[in-house]
Structures are given as structure tokens and as C-alpha cells.
Design a protein around this motif. Structure first.
Motif, PDB file in Angstrom:
ATOM      1  N   VAL A  99       5.690  -3.951 -15.088  1.00  0.00           N
ATOM      2  CA  VAL A  99       7.070  -4.317 -15.405  1.00  0.00           C
ATOM      3  C   VAL A  99       7.328  -5.730 -14.922  1.00  0.00           C
ATOM      4  CG1 VAL A  99       7.987  -1.967 -15.432  1.00  0.00           C
ATOM      5  CG2 VAL A  99       7.959  -3.247 -13.287  1.00  0.00           C
ATOM      6  N   HIS A 100       8.196  -6.422 -15.637  1.00  0.00           N
ATOM      7  CA  HIS A 100       8.583  -7.786 -15.287  1.00  0.00           C
ATOM      8  C   HIS A 100      10.005  -7.737 -14.740  1.00  0.00           C
ATOM      9  CE1 HIS A 100       4.972  -9.104 -17.259  1.00  0.00           C
ATOM     10  NE2 HIS A 100       5.314  -8.366 -18.309  1.00  0.00           N
ATOM     11  N   VAL A 101      10.189  -8.372 -13.602  1.00  0.00           N
ATOM     12  CA  VAL A 101      11.425  -8.239 -12.844  1.00  0.00           C
ATOM     13  C   VAL A 101      11.862  -9.604 -12.323  1.00  0.00           C
ATOM     14  CG1 VAL A 101      12.385  -7.235 -10.720  1.00  0.00           C
ATOM     15  CG2 VAL A 101      10.827  -5.889 -12.132  1.00  0.00           C
ATOM     16  N   MET A 102      13.166  -9.897 -12.447  1.00  0.00           N
ATOM     17  CA  MET A 102      13.717 -11.077 -11.778  1.00  0.00           C
ATOM     18  C   MET A 102      14.178 -10.617 -10.402  1.00  0.00           C
ATOM     19  SD  MET A 102      14.421 -14.159 -11.296  1.00  0.00           S
ATOM     20  CE  MET A 102      13.857 -14.848 -12.820  1.00  0.00           C
ATOM     21  N   ASN A 103      13.479 -11.101  -9.392  1.00  0.00           N
ATOM     22  CA  ASN A 103      13.758 -10.760  -8.001  1.00  0.00           C
ATOM     23  C   ASN A 103      14.506 -11.950  -7.401  1.00  0.00           C
ATOM     24  OD1 ASN A 103      13.517 -10.577  -5.153  1.00  0.00           O
ATOM     25  ND2 ASN A 103      11.692  -9.315  -5.337  1.00  0.00           N
ATOM     26  N   PRO A 104      15.753 -11.776  -6.979  1.00  0.00           N
ATOM     27  CA  PRO A 104      16.522 -12.921  -6.487  1.00  0.00           C
ATOM     28  C   PRO A 104      15.916 -13.596  -5.252  1.00  0.00           C
ATOM     29  CG  PRO A 104      17.698 -10.880  -6.059  1.00  0.00           C
ATOM     30  CD  PRO A 104      16.513 -10.528  -6.904  1.00  0.00           C
ATOM     31  N   LEU A 105      15.026 -12.917  -4.543  1.00  0.00           N
ATOM     32  CA  LEU A 105      14.388 -13.523  -3.375  1.00  0.00           C
ATOM     33  C   LEU A 105      13.075 -14.219  -3.705  1.00  0.00           C
ATOM     34  CD1 LEU A 105      14.940 -10.699  -0.728  1.00  0.00           C
ATOM     35  CD2 LEU A 105      16.241 -12.814  -1.023  1.00  0.00           C
ATOM     36  N   LYS A 106      12.444 -13.841  -4.820  1.00  0.00           N
ATOM     37  CA  LYS A 106      11.108 -14.351  -5.123  1.00  0.00           C
ATOM     38  C   LYS A 106      10.958 -14.941  -6.516  1.00  0.00           C
ATOM     39  CE  LYS A 106       8.920 -10.998  -2.055  1.00  0.00           C
ATOM     40  NZ  LYS A 106       7.926  -9.928  -1.936  1.00  0.00           N
ATOM     41  N   GLY A 107      11.966 -14.813  -7.363  1.00  0.00           N
ATOM     42  CA  GLY A 107      11.847 -15.276  -8.742  1.00  0.00           C
ATOM     43  C   GLY A 107      11.250 -14.202  -9.630  1.00  0.00           C
ATOM     44  N   GLN A 108      10.726 -14.630 -10.778  1.00  0.00           N
ATOM     45  CA  GLN A 108      10.157 -13.678 -11.728  1.00  0.00           C
ATOM     46  C   GLN A 108       8.874 -13.087 -11.159  1.00  0.00           C
ATOM     47  OE1 GLN A 108      11.805 -12.901 -14.582  1.00  0.00           O
ATOM     48  NE2 GLN A 108      10.284 -11.354 -15.095  1.00  0.00           N
ATOM     49  N   MET A 109       8.785 -11.750 -11.141  1.00  0.00           N
ATOM     50  CA  MET A 109       7.654 -11.034 -10.548  1.00  0.00           C
ATOM     51  C   MET A 109       7.136  -9.988 -11.535  1.00  0.00           C
ATOM     52  SD  MET A 109       7.521 -12.234  -7.381  1.00  0.00           S
ATOM     53  CE  MET A 109       6.465 -11.038  -6.606  1.00  0.00           C
ATOM     54  N   THR A 110       5.904  -9.577 -11.332  1.00  0.00           N
ATOM     55  CA  THR A 110       5.312  -8.476 -12.083  1.00  0.00           C
ATOM     56  C   THR A 110       4.880  -7.416 -11.080  1.00  0.00           C
ATOM     57  OG1 THR A 110       4.534  -9.982 -13.804  1.00  0.00           O
ATOM     58  CG2 THR A 110       3.486  -7.819 -13.697  1.00  0.00           C
ATOM     59  N   TYR A 111       5.249  -6.161 -11.361  1.00  0.00           N
ATOM     60  CA  TYR A 111       4.908  -5.039 -10.495  1.00  0.00           C
ATOM     61  C   TYR A 111       4.272  -3.934 -11.334  1.00  0.00           C
ATOM     62  CZ  TYR A 111       8.349  -7.082  -7.237  1.00  0.00           C
ATOM     63  OH  TYR A 111       9.049  -7.913  -6.406  1.00  0.00           O
ATOM     64  N   GLY A 112       3.520  -3.079 -10.690  1.00  0.00           N
ATOM     65  CA  GLY A 112       3.047  -1.875 -11.355  1.00  0.00           C
ATOM     66  C   GLY A 112       4.237  -0.994 -11.677  1.00  0.00           C
ATOM     67  N   ALA A 113       4.298  -0.480 -12.909  1.00  0.00           N
ATOM     68  CA  ALA A 113       5.444   0.325 -13.336  1.00  0.00           C
ATOM     69  C   ALA A 113       5.573   1.606 -12.511  1.00  0.00           C
ATOM     70  CB  ALA A 113       5.327   0.656 -14.822  1.00  0.00           C
ATOM     71  N   ASP A 114       4.460   2.244 -12.185  1.00  0.00           N
ATOM     72  CA  ASP A 114       4.541   3.492 -11.409  1.00  0.00           C
ATOM     73  C   ASP A 114       5.164   3.246 -10.043  1.00  0.00           C
ATOM     74  OD1 ASP A 114       3.397   4.874 -13.524  1.00  0.00           O
ATOM     75  OD2 ASP A 114       1.375   4.859 -12.651  1.00  0.00           O
ATOM     76  N   ALA A 115       4.730   2.189  -9.342  1.00  0.00           N
ATOM     77  CA  ALA A 115       5.282   1.869  -8.023  1.00  0.00           C
ATOM     78  C   ALA A 115       6.751   1.476  -8.133  1.00  0.00           C
ATOM     79  CB  ALA A 115       4.484   0.742  -7.369  1.00  0.00           C
ATOM     80  N   PHE A 116       7.102   0.711  -9.170  1.00  0.00           N
ATOM     81  CA  PHE A 116       8.483   0.277  -9.363  1.00  0.00           C
ATOM     82  C   PHE A 116       9.401   1.484  -9.550  1.00  0.00           C
ATOM     83  CE2 PHE A 116      12.101  -1.003 -11.905  1.00  0.00           C
ATOM     84  CZ  PHE A 116      12.558  -2.108 -11.215  1.00  0.00           C
ATOM     85  N   PHE A 117       9.030   2.379 -10.457  1.00  0.00           N
ATOM     86  CA  PHE A 117       9.904   3.519 -10.732  1.00  0.00           C
ATOM     87  C   PHE A 117       9.891   4.554  -9.616  1.00  0.00           C
ATOM     88  CE2 PHE A 117       9.832   1.702 -14.999  1.00  0.00           C
ATOM     89  CZ  PHE A 117      11.190   1.707 -15.257  1.00  0.00           C
ATOM     90  N   LYS A 118       8.840   4.616  -8.845  1.00  0.00           N
ATOM     91  CA  LYS A 118       8.839   5.486  -7.662  1.00  0.00           C
ATOM     92  C   LYS A 118       9.868   4.979  -6.654  1.00  0.00           C
ATOM     93  CE  LYS A 118       6.021   7.623  -4.039  1.00  0.00           C
ATOM     94  NZ  LYS A 118       7.205   7.986  -3.337  1.00  0.00           N
ATOM     95  N   SER A 119       9.900   3.665  -6.423  1.00  0.00           N
ATOM     96  CA  SER A 119      10.874   3.087  -5.500  1.00  0.00           C
ATOM     97  C   SER A 119      12.291   3.313  -6.013  1.00  0.00           C
ATOM     98  CB  SER A 119      10.592   1.597  -5.306  1.00  0.00           C
ATOM     99  OG  SER A 119      11.478   1.044  -4.374  1.00  0.00           O
ATOM    100  N   TYR A 120      12.502   3.089  -7.307  1.00  0.00           N
ATOM    101  CA  TYR A 120      13.804   3.331  -7.943  1.00  0.00           C
ATOM    102  C   TYR A 120      14.254   4.773  -7.694  1.00  0.00           C
ATOM    103  CZ  TYR A 120      16.714   4.654 -12.006  1.00  0.00           C
ATOM    104  OH  TYR A 120      17.678   5.179 -12.827  1.00  0.00           O
ATOM    105  N   LYS A 121      13.374   5.702  -7.927  1.00  0.00           N
ATOM    106  CA  LYS A 121      13.708   7.123  -7.749  1.00  0.00           C
ATOM    107  C   LYS A 121      13.920   7.469  -6.279  1.00  0.00           C
ATOM    108  CE  LYS A 121      12.338  11.716  -9.185  1.00  0.00           C
ATOM    109  NZ  LYS A 121      11.364  12.541  -9.890  1.00  0.00           N
ATOM    110  N   ASP A 122      13.056   6.937  -5.391  1.00  0.00           N
ATOM    111  CA  ASP A 122      13.181   7.211  -3.954  1.00  0.00           C
ATOM    112  C   ASP A 122      14.529   6.775  -3.391  1.00  0.00           C
ATOM    113  OD1 ASP A 122      10.636   8.304  -3.888  1.00  0.00           O
ATOM    114  OD2 ASP A 122       9.710   6.574  -2.893  1.00  0.00           O
ATOM    115  N   LEU A 123      15.144   5.755  -3.983  1.00  0.00           N
ATOM    116  CA  LEU A 123      16.446   5.271  -3.510  1.00  0.00           C
ATOM    117  C   LEU A 123      17.627   5.936  -4.224  1.00  0.00           C
ATOM    118  CD1 LEU A 123      15.865   1.473  -2.912  1.00  0.00           C
ATOM    119  CD2 LEU A 123      16.423   3.211  -1.221  1.00  0.00           C
ATOM    120  N   GLY A 124      17.352   6.889  -5.070  1.00  0.00           N
ATOM    121  CA  GLY A 124      18.450   7.612  -5.710  1.00  0.00           C
ATOM    122  C   GLY A 124      18.713   7.242  -7.146  1.00  0.00           C
ATOM    123  N   SER A 125      17.873   6.426  -7.770  1.00  0.00           N
ATOM    124  CA  SER A 125      17.962   6.093  -9.198  1.00  0.00           C
ATOM    125  C   SER A 125      19.275   5.410  -9.577  1.00  0.00           C
ATOM    126  CB  SER A 125      17.749   7.352 -10.056  1.00  0.00           C
ATOM    127  OG  SER A 125      16.515   7.958  -9.752  1.00  0.00           O
TER     128      SER A 125
END
Length: 134
Positions: A99-125
Motif C-alpha cells: 500500500v502507498h501511504v502519505m505519512n505526515p512524519l515521513k512523506g510518501q511511504m510504501t508498506y506491506g498491506a497485511d501489516a498496514f491493515f493489521k495495525s488499522y484493525k488493532d487500533l479499532g478500524s
């Protein structure tokens, strides 16, 4: 309140939506802010497929949430435990299992989709979108 002397912690989608709605009232823009919290990975990717970026809440480095602060809500006395590594980013694209993400602390970043959505879900979606009104 981030402007108070004690500072602020963070906000999930509802107060951000309320602030955006209030701002947009006077602009004449024909857009709508929608709280899509609770959306599945597939539903979020549906917005991305339509070219609509999605504001999502994840942890700073997609690590496990660190729950370190607790308080009680005024009036209800409901206990709340807050993550100290919460972060909001804008999901704006994908390529395969990345996934491609604009991170306000780091700029445009690329993350693994599984890790990204796991974090999203872990914080309550929690998530928001801004869409054109019909």
C-alpha cells in the motif's frame, strides 16, 4: 484539546469529521466527509480503486499498539486506555500486496498491506473519506 497547557493526545474520526464539516460549511464545496470507521480491508480498497484516498489510523511504525495511558470519561466514568503510538496517515494507492501511504512524519511511504491493515484493525478500524456529493 491540543491547544491547552496540558496538551492533547489524539483524536479518532468523529471529532475530525465534525471539524471538517464545520470548515466545509462556509466554503461552498460540494464534498462530504464520511466516517467509514469499521470498514473492512476490502471496503477501504474499494475507495482506493475509485481514486478516493482514505485517512486511516495505524501505529507509528505499524507495530503493536502500546497502551500506556488510562483515564475515565467525564460524566460516564467509562474507562479508556489510550495507545501512545497512534498515528494517522492517508492511504492513497496500492500495488499488489503493498500500500502507498502519505505519512505526515515521513512523506510518501510504501508498506506491506497485511501489516498496514493489521495495525488499522488493532487500533479499532478508524477511517474517514472525503467524497464529492451527488
Amino acid at each position: 484539546n491540543p491547544r491547552s497547557k496540558a496538551g492533547g493526545f489524539f483524536s479518532y474520526a468523529p471529532p475530525i469529521k465534525a471539524a471538517a464539516d464545520k470548515y466545509l460549511e462556509g466554503t461552498g464545496e460540494s464534498v462530504q466527509v464520511i466516517d467509514i470507521s469499521g470498514s473492512t480491508r476490502e471496503e477501504i480498497m474499494g475507495y482506493i480503486n475509485k481514486g478516493i484516498p482514505v485517512l486511516t489510523w495505524v501505529t507509528l511504525s505499524l507495530e503493536k499498539p502500546r497502551m500506556a495511558y488510562t483515564w475515565y470519561f467525564h460524566g460516564t466514568k467509562e474507562k479508556f486506555t489510550a495507545p501512545v503510538n497512534l498515528h494517522a496517515v492517508v492511504l492513497n494507492g496500492f500495488d499488489g500486496n503493498k500500500v502507498h501511504v502519505m505519512n505526515p512524519l515521513k512523506g510518501q511511504m510504501t508498506y506491506g498491506a497485511d501489516a498496514f491493515f493489521k495495525s488499522y484493525k488493532d487500533l479499532g478500524s478508524h477511517a474517514l473519506v472525503v467524497v464529492k456529493e451527488k
